[in-house]
Design an enzyme around this catalytic site. Structure first.
Site, PDB file in Angstrom:
ATOM      1  N   TYR A   1       0.840  -1.210   0.000  1.00 44.12           N
ATOM      2  CA  TYR A   1       0.000   0.000   0.000  1.00 44.12           C
ATOM      3  C   TYR A   1       0.875   1.260   0.000  1.00 44.12           C
ATOM      4  CZ  TYR A   1      -3.437  -3.521   1.422  1.00 44.12           C
ATOM      5  OH  TYR A   1      -4.225  -4.651   1.498  1.00 44.12           O
TER       6      TYR A   1
HETATM    7  C1  LIG Z   1      -1.085  -8.200   1.131  1.00 39.54           C
HETATM    8  C2  LIG Z   1      -1.002  -9.024  -0.135  1.00 39.54           C
HETATM    9  C3  LIG Z   1      -2.367  -9.040  -0.810  1.00 39.54           C
HETATM   10  C4  LIG Z   1      -0.009  -8.365  -1.089  1.00 39.54           C
HETATM   11  O1  LIG Z   1       0.077  -9.169  -2.257  1.00 39.54           O
HETATM   12  P1  LIG Z   1       1.538  -9.640  -2.760  1.00 39.54           P
HETATM   13  O2  LIG Z   1       1.368 -10.278  -4.071  1.00 39.54           O
HETATM   14  O3  LIG Z   1       2.181 -10.407  -1.671  1.00 39.54           O
HETATM   15  O4  LIG Z   1       2.195  -8.209  -2.889  1.00 39.54           O
HETATM   16  P2  LIG Z   1       3.306  -7.723  -3.933  1.00 39.54           P
HETATM   17  O5  LIG Z   1       4.296  -8.824  -4.176  1.00 39.54           O
HETATM   18  O6  LIG Z   1       2.613  -7.147  -5.106  1.00 39.54           O
HETATM   19  O7  LIG Z   1       3.930  -6.552  -3.129  1.00 39.54           O
HETATM   20  C5  LIG Z   1       4.431  -6.852  -1.859  1.00 39.54           C
HETATM   21  C6  LIG Z   1       5.843  -6.499  -1.795  1.00 39.54           C
HETATM   22  O8  LIG Z   1       6.524  -6.333  -3.025  1.00 39.54           O
HETATM   23  C7  LIG Z   1       6.883  -4.936  -3.173  1.00 39.54           C
HETATM   24  N1  LIG Z   1       6.776  -4.634  -4.584  1.00 39.54           N
HETATM   25  C8  LIG Z   1       6.275  -5.446  -5.527  1.00 39.54           C
HETATM   26  N2  LIG Z   1       6.380  -4.868  -6.738  1.00 39.54           N
HETATM   27  C9  LIG Z   1       6.968  -3.672  -6.538  1.00 39.54           C
HETATM   28  C10 LIG Z   1       7.368  -2.610  -7.400  1.00 39.54           C
HETATM   29  N3  LIG Z   1       7.172  -2.667  -8.722  1.00 39.54           N
HETATM   30  N4  LIG Z   1       7.949  -1.526  -6.860  1.00 39.54           N
HETATM   31  C11 LIG Z   1       8.133  -1.442  -5.535  1.00 39.54           C
HETATM   32  N5  LIG Z   1       7.789  -2.411  -4.675  1.00 39.54           N
HETATM   33  C12 LIG Z   1       7.207  -3.511  -5.165  1.00 39.54           C
HETATM   34  C13 LIG Z   1       5.927  -4.250  -2.317  1.00 39.54           C
HETATM   35  O9  LIG Z   1       6.255  -2.979  -1.909  1.00 39.54           O
HETATM   36  C14 LIG Z   1       5.984  -5.200  -1.149  1.00 39.54           C
HETATM   37  O10 LIG Z   1       7.237  -5.205  -0.504  1.00 39.54           O
HETATM   38  P3  LIG Z   1       7.720  -6.393   0.493  1.00 39.54           P
HETATM   39  O11 LIG Z   1       7.899  -7.659  -0.324  1.00 39.54           O
HETATM   40  O12 LIG Z   1       9.019  -5.898   0.999  1.00 39.54           O
HETATM   41  O13 LIG Z   1       6.698  -6.558   1.562  1.00 39.54           O
HETATM   42  C15 LIG Z   1      -0.548 -10.492   0.154  1.00 39.54           C
HETATM   43  O14 LIG Z   1       0.794 -10.492   0.623  1.00 39.54           O
HETATM   44  C16 LIG Z   1      -1.437 -11.199   1.135  1.00 39.54           C
HETATM   45  O15 LIG Z   1      -2.445 -11.781   0.740  1.00 39.54           O
HETATM   46  N6  LIG Z   1      -1.084 -11.156   2.440  1.00 39.54           N
HETATM   47  C17 LIG Z   1      -1.839 -11.851   3.462  1.00 39.54           C
HETATM   48  C18 LIG Z   1      -3.275 -11.341   3.553  1.00 39.54           C
HETATM   49  C19 LIG Z   1      -3.322  -9.857   3.741  1.00 39.54           C
HETATM   50  O16 LIG Z   1      -2.593  -9.288   4.538  1.00 39.54           O
HETATM   51  N7  LIG Z   1      -4.255  -9.219   2.990  1.00 39.54           N
HETATM   52  C20 LIG Z   1      -4.429  -7.801   3.082  1.00 39.54           C
HETATM   53  C21 LIG Z   1      -5.224  -7.468   4.274  1.00 39.54           C
HETATM   54  S1  LIG Z   1      -5.553  -5.725   4.322  1.00 39.54           S
END
Ligand SMILES: CC(C)(COP(=O)(O)OP(=O)(O)OC[C@H]1O[C@@H](n2cnc3c(N)ncnc32)[C@H](O)[C@@H]1OP(=O)(O)O)[C@@H](O)C(=O)NCCC(=O)NCCS
Length: 188
Positions: free
Chosen positions: A154
């Site tokens: 986010y």
């Molecule tokens: C939260 C959730 C939906 C995010 O989806 P995801 O596919 O894991 O997320 P992404 O890979 O797109 O992004 C997450 C990470 O990659 C980073 N990232 C990915 N692409 C990026 C880009 N182009 N530039 C910068 N950062 C990036 C994000 O900032 C983040 O950083 P981190 O790995 O250090 O935490 C997932 O992790 C999830 O389901 N978590 C458990 C349930 C949950 O918490 N749901 C949300 C409740 S509000």
């Protein structure tokens, strides 16, 4: 890891709600006992104006789901936001304007094992790219140092604080309520 990211029609969402809720339960590590109730709630949510859903699919397996809809004064969630804003000193003029024109990101989840590979980011872009609202708002459980994928995602999309340590009625947990202007300024 290159999933197909695509919008789901309301009938597709409704029919597939059990599978989509399973992704949510696995991602949040919730008890499966909530499954039937959540299926019912998710199907009801799909009737809200502005409802939009996006799925991530790899090899015919749903690995991610995100959905939301237009915020409305009729929704419990908006009443909670208004209470939160009042408690922190009353909404500013800008916040009053926003509260009438936002897209609520209700859920975004990626199956464990597929997290941290950019799927959430792609789903958020797809979900929000056609939203007619001026802002998107979501809530996420507070966690120390914002150290989870949700906060990182986010923040990297441009979401900032609207409320912190907020407690929704009926839930003991503290939540952050985050907001971003639309369209998203941060590219894929
Ligand atoms: C939260 C959730 C939906 C995010 O989806 P995801 O596919 O894991 O997320 P992404 O890979 O797109 O992004 C997450 C990470 O990659 C980073 N990232 C990915 N692409 C990026 C880009 N182009 N530039 C910068 N950062 C990036 C994000 O900032 C983040 O950083 P981190 O790995 O250090 O935490 C997932 O992790 C999830 O389901 N978590 C458990 C349930 C949950 O918490 N749901 C949300 C409740 S509000």
């Amino acid at each position: 890891m290159s999933p197909i990211i695509r919008k789901l029609s309301i009938p597709e969402f409704t029919i597939n709600a059990p599978v989509l809720v399973d992704v949510y339960i696995d991602a949040m590590n919730y008890d499966k006992a909530i499954r039937d109730t959540r299926i019912e709630v998710w199907r009801r949510n799909s009737q809200n104006p502005g409802f939009t859903a996006v799925a991530a699919v790899i090899d015919d397996q749903v690995v991610g789901i995100a959905y939301g809809f237009n915020g409305s004064p009729d929704h419990w969630w908006q009443h909670q936001l208004r209470r939160g804003l009042r408690q922190q000193g009353g909404p500013t003029e800008e916040e009053i304007h926003i509260i009438y024109d936002y897209f609520e990101v209700a859920e975004v989840h990626v199956q464990p094992g597929f997290q941290g590979h950019g799927i959430g980011r792609k789903m958020m872009h797809e979900l929000l790219k056609d939203a007619a609202s001026s802002h998107a708002i979501l809530s996420t459980p507070e966690i120390d140092e914002e150290a989870n994928h949700a906060f990182s995602l986010y923040r990297s999309l441009g979401f900032s604080d609207l409320l912190r340590d907020f407690r929704f009625d009926g839930d003991q947990r503290a939540f952050a309520v985050l907001i971003t202007p639309l369209p998203l300024q941060h590219s894929l």
